[in-house]
Design an enzyme around this catalytic site. Structure first.
Site, PDB file in Angstrom:
ATOM      1  N   LYS A  65      60.662 121.592   5.561  1.00 55.37           N
ATOM      2  CA  LYS A  65      61.162 121.202   4.236  1.00 55.37           C
ATOM      3  C   LYS A  65      62.589 120.708   4.471  1.00 55.37           C
ATOM      4  CE  LYS A  65      60.743 121.062  -0.294  1.00 55.37           C
ATOM      5  NZ  LYS A  65      59.926 120.022  -0.945  1.00 55.37           N
ATOM      6  N   ASP A 124      55.191 120.388   1.165  1.00 58.78           N
ATOM      7  CA  ASP A 124      54.445 120.115  -0.072  1.00 58.78           C
ATOM      8  C   ASP A 124      53.420 119.002   0.165  1.00 58.78           C
ATOM      9  OD1 ASP A 124      56.794 118.740   0.381  1.00 58.78           O
ATOM     10  OD2 ASP A 124      57.444 118.681  -1.689  1.00 58.78           O
ATOM     11  N   ASP A 170      45.869 129.662   5.663  1.00 57.74           N
ATOM     12  CA  ASP A 170      44.825 130.113   4.735  1.00 57.74           C
ATOM     13  C   ASP A 170      44.195 128.918   4.022  1.00 57.74           C
ATOM     14  OD1 ASP A 170      45.282 132.711   5.426  1.00 57.74           O
ATOM     15  OD2 ASP A 170      45.405 133.450   3.370  1.00 57.74           O
ATOM     16  N   ASP A 229      51.811 130.796   7.183  1.00 56.60           N
ATOM     17  CA  ASP A 229      51.000 131.814   6.512  1.00 56.60           C
ATOM     18  C   ASP A 229      50.158 131.142   5.424  1.00 56.60           C
ATOM     19  OD1 ASP A 229      50.001 134.154   5.550  1.00 56.60           O
ATOM     20  OD2 ASP A 229      51.890 135.006   4.889  1.00 56.60           O
ATOM     21  N   TYR A 240      60.284 136.252   7.121  1.00 55.22           N
ATOM     22  CA  TYR A 240      59.645 137.577   7.104  1.00 55.22           C
ATOM     23  C   TYR A 240      60.445 138.603   7.906  1.00 55.22           C
ATOM     24  CZ  TYR A 240      55.463 135.338   5.151  1.00 55.22           C
ATOM     25  OH  TYR A 240      54.586 134.640   4.353  1.00 55.22           O
TER      26      TYR A 240
END
Ligand code: NAD
Length: 354
Positions: A189, A221, A249, A245, A140
């Site tokens: 990852k 994943d 959620d 992020d 970001y």
């Protein structure tokens, strides 16, 4: 007895209603435990744009920087959607986080027994996890832009993490795990990304300072699958900005309504920013129907992390749990056979239970 100076960004939409509820709860905590909480308003977001033509005036930022901690409702609303990027209410949030150097975002997700019916999972088990997300680095904040590529116009965003960034967020996670169930799941990852390879190495290096905490590496994943399959297996999850992020959620949804989830953005000092994870919910603003519990629980996080008042934080969290167990529900938690309470009625019941 202590005196604590709190900057309050009421913000937009339901922000003033839910911060009002949290301030009332803190005032009650002050009476019961003999503390004084002083509140100073910092006008930010759409409210600041309306008044001053910019979302984060220096004066408002100064109020936050001079405070012991910041309580925030939410910012934004459809009337600001067409403003240029720099004038949008959300810029105020990024500006405050950056100016205060808040690199760690903590999002606890706990399933209250009384709310098992609103949980979308079939057999949720005892969900009580904490996502520790790196907040001011990663993709970001990396270099980004547009260029010509092999397939025409190409957008790009660079993901990079430095050792020191990973080290400081890992320390936050291990230290929080020491106060909880002593387990950290580091999400990356590393089978594909160089950034993740370094992330994993740094987390393991830091782990050697915390031998009492169990560490596991989970690919992102798989983490998403595990959160839906068996979220109760997690204690503390530590991860970068992008994965955090999305996973925070996902874990929030595992415990039901957005109206009950708090968050804290912190650094190595005691000053932080405490806010519900929901937004300004403009369609229900001003109707006295918003759920105040996420902001009340954010205030409890402030008591615990900013002021080291764990008994007081427990009192608020226990009061919320008791209130829900008594059958109190706001509209977002509606359950057959239970009356629907207003924002103020729900707040009063929590206060009674403190
Ligand atoms: P939102 O979180 O405001 O609302 C999503 C849904 O949840 C809506 O149906 C809303 O009515 C409901 N909801 C949210 N909080 C609730 C509460 N306390 N009680 C009961 N119901 C609640 O998200 P959105 O609709 O995507 O965004 C609305 C505005 O908020 C936008 O301008 C967005 O940019 C802003 N926003 C701000 C923040 C922040 O300030 N941290 C975060 C997210 C969104």
């Amino acid at each position: 007895m202590g005196t604590y100076n709190i900057a309050v960004i009421k913000g937009d939409g339901i922000g003033p209603e839910v911060t009002g509820a949290a301030m009332d709860v803190l005032t009650k905590v002050g009476e019961r435990f003999s503390h004084k909480f002083n509140f100073t308003e910092s006008i930010c977001g759409g409210a600041a744009y309306d008044k001053y033509g910019e979302p984060l005036p220096q004066e408002s930022l100064d109020v936050c920087l001079k405070s012991d901690s910041v309580l925030l409702g939410a910012v934004g609303g459809p009337q600001y959607d067409s403003l240029p990027y720099e004038k949008r209410p959300e810029r105020a949030l990024l500006g405050v986080r950056k100016a205060m150097g808040l690199y760690a975002n903590l999002r606890p997700a706990r399933l209250f027994p009384a709310l098992e019916k609103v949980c979308p999972l079939k057999n949720p088990g005892k969900i009580d996890l904490l996502v520790v997300r790196e907040l001011i680095g990663g993709i970001y904040f990396g270099e980004k832009g547009m260029r010509r590529g092999k397939y025409g116009a190409e957008g790009y965003d660079v993901m990079a993490y430095g050792e020191l960034e990973v080290e400081r967020i890992s320390r936050v996670a291990f230290e929080l795990a020491q106060k909880r169930r002593h387990k950290v799941s580091s999400i990356d990852k590393a089978n594909v990304l160089k950034t993740s390879g370094l992330w994993r190495k740094c987390v393991h290096d830091v782990h050697s300072d915390y031998p009492d905490v169990e560490l596991e590496d989970v690919l992102v994943d798989n983490a998403a699958m595990q959160l839906v399959r068996d979220p109760a297996q997690f204690d503390v999850i530590v991860t970068g900005n992008l994965f955090g992020d999305i996973l925070s959620d996902l874990s929030a949804m595992c415990v039901g309504s957005i109206g009950i989830l708090p968050s804290a953005s912190i650094n190595e000092t005691t000053r932080g920013l405490y806010e519900p994870i929901h937004g300004s919910a403009p369609t229900i603003a001003g109707k006295n129907i918003a759920n105040p519990l996420a902001t009340i629980l954010s205030a409890a996080m402030m008591l615990r992390y900013a002021f080291d008042l764990s008994e007081e934080a427990d009192a608020v969290e226990n009061a919320v749990e008791k209130t829900l167990a008594q059958g109190a529900r706001t509209a977002d938690l509606k359950e057959e056979g239970l009356p629907v309470l207003s924002t103020t009625a729900m707040t009063e019941q929590v206060i009674k239970n403190i």
